[in-house]
Design a protein around this motif. Structure first.
Motif, mmCIF file in Angstrom:
data_model
loop_
_atom_site.group_PDB
_atom_site.id
_atom_site.type_symbol
_atom_site.label_atom_id
_atom_site.label_comp_id
_atom_site.label_asym_id
_atom_site.label_seq_id
_atom_site.Cartn_x
_atom_site.Cartn_y
_atom_site.Cartn_z
ATOM 1 N N ASN A 1 11.202 39.009 82.844
ATOM 2 C CA ASN A 1 11.770 39.103 84.173
ATOM 3 C C ASN A 1 11.520 40.513 84.694
ATOM 4 O OD1 ASN A 1 13.209 38.770 86.485
ATOM 5 N ND2 ASN A 1 15.221 38.680 85.496
ATOM 6 N N GLY A 2 10.786 40.636 85.756
ATOM 7 C CA GLY A 2 10.537 41.947 86.328
ATOM 8 C C GLY A 2 9.110 42.082 86.795
ATOM 9 N N PRO A 3 8.756 43.290 87.182
ATOM 10 C CA PRO A 3 7.382 43.531 87.648
ATOM 11 C C PRO A 3 6.374 43.222 86.546
ATOM 12 C CG PRO A 3 8.813 45.392 88.172
ATOM 13 C CD PRO A 3 9.594 44.479 87.290
ATOM 14 N N LEU A 4 5.252 42.648 86.916
ATOM 15 C CA LEU A 4 4.233 42.250 85.940
ATOM 16 C C LEU A 4 3.787 43.401 85.048
ATOM 17 C CD1 LEU A 4 2.007 39.849 88.065
ATOM 18 C CD2 LEU A 4 3.707 39.245 86.340
ATOM 19 N N ASN A 5 3.690 44.593 85.606
ATOM 20 C CA ASN A 5 3.221 45.737 84.823
ATOM 21 C C ASN A 5 4.180 46.121 83.698
ATOM 22 O OD1 ASN A 5 0.819 46.084 86.205
ATOM 23 N ND2 ASN A 5 1.772 47.371 87.770
ATOM 24 N N THR A 6 5.429 45.660 83.737
ATOM 25 C CA THR A 6 6.399 46.008 82.694
ATOM 26 C C THR A 6 6.558 44.917 81.642
ATOM 27 O OG1 THR A 6 8.288 45.112 83.902
ATOM 28 C CG2 THR A 6 7.689 47.426 84.341
ATOM 29 N N LEU A 7 6.088 43.723 81.929
ATOM 30 C CA LEU A 7 6.320 42.599 81.023
ATOM 31 C C LEU A 7 5.614 42.745 79.679
ATOM 32 C CD1 LEU A 7 6.228 39.573 83.485
ATOM 33 C CD2 LEU A 7 8.195 40.891 82.666
ATOM 34 N N SER A 8 4.464 43.366 79.686
ATOM 35 C CA SER A 8 3.744 43.518 78.418
ATOM 36 C C SER A 8 4.532 44.383 77.436
ATOM 37 C CB SER A 8 2.347 44.090 78.642
ATOM 38 O OG SER A 8 2.421 45.405 79.163
ATOM 39 N N TYR A 9 5.355 45.322 77.937
ATOM 40 C CA TYR A 9 6.164 46.155 77.047
ATOM 41 C C TYR A 9 7.212 45.321 76.312
ATOM 42 C CZ TYR A 9 3.959 50.032 79.471
ATOM 43 O OH TYR A 9 3.033 50.897 79.979
ATOM 44 N N THR A 10 7.769 44.340 76.995
ATOM 45 C CA THR A 10 8.738 43.445 76.358
ATOM 46 C C THR A 10 8.074 42.670 75.227
ATOM 47 O OG1 THR A 10 9.948 43.225 78.437
ATOM 48 C CG2 THR A 10 10.326 41.521 76.775
ATOM 49 N N LEU A 11 6.894 42.161 75.498
ATOM 50 C CA LEU A 11 6.170 41.400 74.471
ATOM 51 C C LEU A 11 5.734 42.294 73.314
ATOM 52 C CD1 LEU A 11 4.024 39.099 76.780
ATOM 53 C CD2 LEU A 11 6.050 38.464 75.449
ATOM 54 N N LYS A 12 5.270 43.496 73.616
ATOM 55 C CA LYS A 12 4.848 44.429 72.557
ATOM 56 C C LYS A 12 6.032 44.834 71.684
ATOM 57 C CE LYS A 12 0.856 46.299 74.967
ATOM 58 N NZ LYS A 12 0.309 47.434 75.709
ATOM 59 N N ALA A 13 7.200 45.016 72.299
ATOM 60 C CA ALA A 13 8.385 45.389 71.529
ATOM 61 C C ALA A 13 8.756 44.273 70.541
ATOM 62 C CB ALA A 13 9.557 45.688 72.464
ATOM 63 N N LYS A 14 8.693 43.033 70.989
ATOM 64 C CA LYS A 14 9.008 41.904 70.103
ATOM 65 C C LYS A 14 7.972 41.792 68.997
ATOM 66 C CE LYS A 14 12.016 39.563 70.176
ATOM 67 N NZ LYS A 14 13.277 39.687 69.393
ATOM 68 N N LEU A 15 6.693 41.972 69.324
ATOM 69 C CA LEU A 15 5.635 41.936 68.321
ATOM 70 C C LEU A 15 5.840 43.043 67.286
ATOM 71 C CD1 LEU A 15 3.042 40.693 67.247
ATOM 72 C CD2 LEU A 15 1.776 42.190 68.814
ATOM 73 N N ASN A 16 6.221 44.244 67.731
ATOM 74 C CA ASN A 16 6.496 45.339 66.789
ATOM 75 C C ASN A 16 7.650 44.985 65.860
ATOM 76 O OD1 ASN A 16 4.463 46.963 67.778
ATOM 77 N ND2 ASN A 16 5.792 48.057 69.192
ATOM 78 N N GLU A 17 8.682 44.343 66.398
ATOM 79 C CA GLU A 17 9.820 43.922 65.579
ATOM 80 C C GLU A 17 9.377 42.922 64.513
ATOM 81 O OE1 GLU A 17 14.089 41.567 66.023
ATOM 82 O OE2 GLU A 17 12.929 42.016 67.824
ATOM 83 N N ILE A 18 8.558 41.977 64.893
ATOM 84 C CA ILE A 18 8.060 40.965 63.952
ATOM 85 C C ILE A 18 7.203 41.617 62.869
ATOM 86 C CG2 ILE A 18 6.524 38.961 63.717
ATOM 87 C CD1 ILE A 18 7.514 38.155 66.584
ATOM 88 N N GLU A 19 6.280 42.475 63.288
ATOM 89 C CA GLU A 19 5.383 43.112 62.321
ATOM 90 C C GLU A 19 6.144 44.002 61.348
ATOM 91 O OE1 GLU A 19 2.570 44.933 64.968
ATOM 92 O OE2 GLU A 19 1.296 43.130 65.020
ATOM 93 N N ASP A 20 7.152 44.739 61.836
ATOM 94 C CA ASP A 20 7.929 45.586 60.939
ATOM 95 C C ASP A 20 8.767 44.738 59.985
ATOM 96 O OD1 ASP A 20 8.519 48.355 60.211
ATOM 97 O OD2 ASP A 20 10.578 47.807 60.755
ATOM 98 N N SER A 21 9.303 43.631 60.468
ATOM 99 C CA SER A 21 10.071 42.728 59.599
ATOM 100 C C SER A 21 9.194 42.154 58.498
ATOM 101 C CB SER A 21 10.700 41.608 60.426
ATOM 102 O OG SER A 21 11.681 42.133 61.291
ATOM 103 N N ILE A 22 7.951 41.848 58.815
ATOM 104 C CA ILE A 22 7.013 41.352 57.804
ATOM 105 C C ILE A 22 6.741 42.438 56.763
ATOM 106 C CG2 ILE A 22 4.624 40.604 57.404
ATOM 107 C CD1 ILE A 22 4.837 39.128 60.146
ATOM 108 N N ARG A 23 6.592 43.691 57.202
ATOM 109 C CA ARG A 23 6.374 44.791 56.250
ATOM 110 C C ARG A 23 7.572 44.938 55.308
ATOM 111 N NH1 ARG A 23 3.553 47.029 60.490
ATOM 112 N NH2 ARG A 23 5.355 48.040 61.421
ATOM 113 N N ILE A 24 8.787 44.869 55.861
ATOM 114 C CA ILE A 24 9.992 44.972 55.033
ATOM 115 C C ILE A 24 10.044 43.811 54.048
ATOM 116 C CG2 ILE A 24 12.518 44.843 55.076
ATOM 117 C CD1 ILE A 24 12.357 46.354 57.792
ATOM 118 N N GLN A 25 9.756 42.608 54.538
ATOM 119 C CA GLN A 25 9.741 41.424 53.668
ATOM 120 C C GLN A 25 8.747 41.613 52.529
ATOM 121 O OE1 GLN A 25 9.189 37.127 55.106
ATOM 122 N NE2 GLN A 25 7.113 37.791 54.617
#
Length: 191
Positions: A124-148
């Motif tokens: 939700n928001g300007p298109l130029n900011t949406l990729s940051y939301t997706l990148k943040a979630k991807l970073n969370e997933i990747e870090d969780s995989i590293r911890i696992q």
């Protein structure tokens, strides 16, 4: 099947664990763990038993870190005793003990699986900011995989289980009978 001699005779402290945990791995279990650890004898081995169907892997890691610090800074022996069910976060906690310091009671089962995540992404928001939301979630997933994967590596260190095998089997909940865990070197013995 006849009873086989086991290593329990070499570890009499297993008969009466100093710290006894049961139920969901959560804040309450962590509080109980800290309280029991504070009340444990200041000399000799520390025995921790657990029965759990799982819970919060970060609370399991926090308890495990306390065990590691105790071992590293005091040189004390720490022994793990899994009873009945050591599932999910329980196996995460078990990984903080060296394989040669882990025991299971007869009939106990381990269950190892990948970390789980349930999340919704709200764009939700300007298109130029949406990729940051997706990148943040991807970073969370990747870090969780590293911890696992770090936890998986600790779980199989010094055993006959290869990390790739564990990662493959964990995708569909790997249940391991106590005797199989012993034969794989995931625990020293079944008592």
């Amino acid at each position: 099947m006849a009873d086989q001699p086991n290593n329990a005779v070499n570890y009499p402290a297993l008969a009466v664990p100093h710290i006894q945990l049961h139920g969901v791995v959560d804040d309450r279990m962590y509080d109980s763990f800290k309280q029991q650890l504070t009340g444990a004898p200041v000399e000799g081995p520390i025995v921790v038993s657990i029965t759990t169907l799982g819970g919060d892997p970060e609370m399991a890691r926090a308890m495990g870190d306390s065990i590691r610090l105790l071992r590293d800074y005091t040189g004390r022996e720490t022994l793990f005793l899994g009873k009945v069910a050591v599932y999910s976060a329980g196996a995460t906690f078990m990984a903080s003990f060296p394989a040669g310091s882990r025991f299971l009671t007869r009939g106990t089962r381990l269950m190892v699986h990948e970390r789980l995540m349930q999340s919704n992404i709200q764009l939700n928001g300007p298109l130029n900011t949406l990729s940051y939301t997706l990148k943040a979630k991807l970073n969370e997933i990747e870090d969780s995989i590293r911890i696992q994967d770090e936890g998986f590596a600790d779980l199989v260190a010094g055993t006959r289980v290869m990390l790739d095998e564990l990662k493959r089997k964990a995708t569909s909940n790997w249940y391991i009978e106590a005797e199989d865990a012993r034969d794989l070197g995931l625990v020293l013995d079944v008592i």
